[in-house]
Design a protein around this motif. Structure first.
Motif, PDB file in Angstrom:
ATOM      1  N   GLU A  73      41.249  64.643 -10.473  1.00  0.00           N
ATOM      2  CA  GLU A  73      40.080  64.229 -10.648  1.00  0.00           C
ATOM      3  C   GLU A  73      38.293  65.588 -10.126  1.00  0.00           C
ATOM      4  O   GLU A  73      37.977  66.041 -10.682  1.00  0.00           O
ATOM      5  CB  GLU A  73      40.303  63.340 -11.513  1.00  0.00           C
ATOM      6  CG  GLU A  73      40.988  62.568 -12.383  1.00  0.00           C
ATOM      7  CD  GLU A  73      40.422  61.848 -12.669  1.00  0.00           C
ATOM      8  OE1 GLU A  73      39.657  61.655 -13.569  1.00  0.00           O
ATOM      9  OE2 GLU A  73      40.682  60.178 -12.540  1.00  0.00           O
ATOM     10  N   GLY A  74      39.188  65.211  -9.090  1.00  0.00           N
ATOM     11  CA  GLY A  74      37.463  65.625  -7.989  1.00  0.00           C
ATOM     12  C   GLY A  74      37.856  66.630  -7.284  1.00  0.00           C
ATOM     13  O   GLY A  74      38.055  68.124  -7.891  1.00  0.00           O
ATOM     14  N   ARG A  75      38.245  66.713  -6.254  1.00  0.00           N
ATOM     15  CA  ARG A  75      37.666  67.782  -5.090  1.00  0.00           C
ATOM     16  C   ARG A  75      38.387  67.623  -4.147  1.00  0.00           C
ATOM     17  O   ARG A  75      38.840  66.936  -3.226  1.00  0.00           O
ATOM     18  CB  ARG A  75      36.274  68.518  -4.472  1.00  0.00           C
ATOM     19  CG  ARG A  75      35.958  69.334  -4.038  1.00  0.00           C
ATOM     20  CD  ARG A  75      34.478  70.133  -3.669  1.00  0.00           C
ATOM     21  NE  ARG A  75      35.014  70.375  -3.318  1.00  0.00           N
ATOM     22  CZ  ARG A  75      34.512  72.445  -3.593  1.00  0.00           C
ATOM     23  NH1 ARG A  75      34.392  72.331  -4.948  1.00  0.00           N
ATOM     24  NH2 ARG A  75      33.920  73.006  -2.262  1.00  0.00           N
ATOM     25  N   PHE A  76      39.382  69.058  -3.830  1.00  0.00           N
ATOM     26  CA  PHE A  76      40.055  69.094  -2.595  1.00  0.00           C
ATOM     27  C   PHE A  76      39.619  70.999  -2.140  1.00  0.00           C
ATOM     28  O   PHE A  76      40.124  71.317  -2.263  1.00  0.00           O
ATOM     29  CB  PHE A  76      41.430  68.850  -3.188  1.00  0.00           C
ATOM     30  CG  PHE A  76      42.605  69.421  -2.308  1.00  0.00           C
ATOM     31  CD1 PHE A  76      43.153  68.199  -1.063  1.00  0.00           C
ATOM     32  CD2 PHE A  76      43.238  71.213  -2.647  1.00  0.00           C
ATOM     33  CE1 PHE A  76      43.625  68.490  -0.060  1.00  0.00           C
ATOM     34  CE2 PHE A  76      44.021  70.814  -0.937  1.00  0.00           C
ATOM     35  CZ  PHE A  76      44.608  69.865   0.220  1.00  0.00           C
ATOM     36  N   GLU A  77      40.535  70.527  -0.764  1.00  0.00           N
ATOM     37  CA  GLU A  77      40.057  71.695  -0.006  1.00  0.00           C
ATOM     38  C   GLU A  77      41.283  71.831   1.084  1.00  0.00           C
ATOM     39  O   GLU A  77      40.576  70.972   1.612  1.00  0.00           O
ATOM     40  CB  GLU A  77      38.281  72.148   0.584  1.00  0.00           C
ATOM     41  CG  GLU A  77      38.423  73.662   0.982  1.00  0.00           C
ATOM     42  CD  GLU A  77      36.789  73.511   1.519  1.00  0.00           C
ATOM     43  OE1 GLU A  77      36.645  74.350   2.031  1.00  0.00           O
ATOM     44  OE2 GLU A  77      35.676  73.171   0.543  1.00  0.00           O
ATOM     45  N   GLY A  78      41.758  72.814   0.890  1.00  0.00           N
ATOM     46  CA  GLY A  78      42.726  72.279   2.081  1.00  0.00           C
ATOM     47  C   GLY A  78      43.881  73.302   1.569  1.00  0.00           C
ATOM     48  O   GLY A  78      44.593  73.782   0.883  1.00  0.00           O
ATOM     49  N   ALA A  92      38.979  68.686 -11.926  1.00  0.00           N
ATOM     50  CA  ALA A  92      39.159  68.895 -10.919  1.00  0.00           C
ATOM     51  C   ALA A  92      38.332  70.417 -10.189  1.00  0.00           C
ATOM     52  O   ALA A  92      38.956  71.440 -10.756  1.00  0.00           O
ATOM     53  CB  ALA A  92      40.629  68.887 -11.056  1.00  0.00           C
ATOM     54  N   THR A  93      38.607  70.709  -8.635  1.00  0.00           N
ATOM     55  CA  THR A  93      38.208  71.795  -8.309  1.00  0.00           C
ATOM     56  C   THR A  93      38.983  71.815  -6.817  1.00  0.00           C
ATOM     57  O   THR A  93      39.015  70.734  -5.988  1.00  0.00           O
ATOM     58  CB  THR A  93      36.678  71.310  -7.339  1.00  0.00           C
ATOM     59  OG1 THR A  93      35.621  71.802  -8.875  1.00  0.00           O
ATOM     60  CG2 THR A  93      36.311  72.916  -7.120  1.00  0.00           C
ATOM     61  N   ILE A  94      40.100  72.622  -7.001  1.00  0.00           N
ATOM     62  CA  ILE A  94      40.824  73.083  -5.259  1.00  0.00           C
ATOM     63  C   ILE A  94      40.763  74.030  -5.233  1.00  0.00           C
ATOM     64  O   ILE A  94      39.972  75.918  -5.820  1.00  0.00           O
ATOM     65  CB  ILE A  94      42.479  73.140  -6.373  1.00  0.00           C
ATOM     66  CG1 ILE A  94      42.609  71.881  -7.005  1.00  0.00           C
ATOM     67  CG2 ILE A  94      43.368  73.421  -5.119  1.00  0.00           C
ATOM     68  CD1 ILE A  94      42.641  70.294  -6.561  1.00  0.00           C
ATOM     69  N   GLU A 106      44.639  71.188 -16.760  1.00  0.00           N
ATOM     70  CA  GLU A 106      43.797  70.221 -17.857  1.00  0.00           C
ATOM     71  C   GLU A 106      43.298  72.332 -18.065  1.00  0.00           C
ATOM     72  O   GLU A 106      42.364  72.543 -17.067  1.00  0.00           O
ATOM     73  CB  GLU A 106      43.444  69.529 -17.751  1.00  0.00           C
ATOM     74  CG  GLU A 106      44.206  68.581 -17.962  1.00  0.00           C
ATOM     75  CD  GLU A 106      43.526  67.381 -18.341  1.00  0.00           C
ATOM     76  OE1 GLU A 106      42.540  66.917 -18.293  1.00  0.00           O
ATOM     77  OE2 GLU A 106      44.102  66.276 -18.700  1.00  0.00           O
ATOM     78  N   PRO A 107      42.279  72.734 -19.348  1.00  0.00           N
ATOM     79  CA  PRO A 107      40.900  73.644 -19.130  1.00  0.00           C
ATOM     80  C   PRO A 107      39.940  73.063 -18.700  1.00  0.00           C
ATOM     81  O   PRO A 107      39.879  71.686 -19.314  1.00  0.00           O
ATOM     82  CB  PRO A 107      40.949  73.811 -21.021  1.00  0.00           C
ATOM     83  CG  PRO A 107      42.512  72.935 -21.703  1.00  0.00           C
ATOM     84  CD  PRO A 107      43.005  72.722 -20.211  1.00  0.00           C
ATOM     85  N   GLY A 108      39.460  73.921 -18.272  1.00  0.00           N
ATOM     86  CA  GLY A 108      38.219  73.046 -17.665  1.00  0.00           C
ATOM     87  C   GLY A 108      38.458  73.823 -15.904  1.00  0.00           C
ATOM     88  O   GLY A 108      37.282  73.143 -15.026  1.00  0.00           O
ATOM     89  N   ALA A 109      39.312  73.350 -15.236  1.00  0.00           N
ATOM     90  CA  ALA A 109      39.643  72.944 -14.155  1.00  0.00           C
ATOM     91  C   ALA A 109      39.727  73.928 -13.186  1.00  0.00           C
ATOM     92  O   ALA A 109      39.488  74.831 -14.238  1.00  0.00           O
ATOM     93  CB  ALA A 109      41.511  72.237 -13.747  1.00  0.00           C
TER      94      ALA A 109
END
Length: 136
Positions: A73-78, A92-94, A106-109
């Motif tokens: 639901e949050g942020r992941f970088e890597g 979510a932000t990946i 899901e739409p919006g990610a």
């Protein structure tokens, strides 16, 4: 301090157990666990588990994650390696590199990553016992 019956024995299941990093917690380093893991705080480093990783809406991971399943639901970088199902919620932000077996978005990610989907390849044999073809 603990009686022998309450100590965890090698090889016992971790079902029902989970770990949590709260909102106000920042961790730098590597985490290894057999149980599920929920991150609502910030983690800079790597996480490896044979269970499920959940990154809550306020959670941030920068680094490498290896797990069986993940809900973000949050942020992941890597670098993210999920052997089964990766679910990205609308918040979510990946960013980075993702290797997964199954993916649900899901739409919006936000998904700004290179993605490799790996599935098991099974060999089919003809009735004569010869290798006929490969299928996914």
């Amino acid at each position: 301090m603990f009686s022998e019956s309450k100590k965890k024995r090698s090889g016992e299941t971790t079902r029902g157990q989970s770990n949590r990093i709260g909102k106000s917690t920042n961790i730098k380093g590597d985490v290894v666990s057999k149980a599920d893991f929920r991150i609502d705080g910030k983690l800079e480093g790597s996480v490896e588990t044979s269970g499920k990783i959940v990154i809550g809406a306020s959670g941030v991971i920068t680094g490498k994650v290896i797990c069986a399943n993940a809900d973000i639901e949050g942020r992941f970088e890597g670098e993210l390696l999920v052997s089964n199902l990766l679910t990205l919620k609308s918040t979510a932000t990946i960013e980075g590199e993702v290797t997964v077996s199954k993916l649900s978005i899901e739409p919006g990610a936000t998904f700004n990553a290179t993605c490799v989907m790996k599935t098991g390849v099974k060999e089919l044999k003809s009735s004569e016992g010869k290798k006929a073809e490969k299928t996914a």
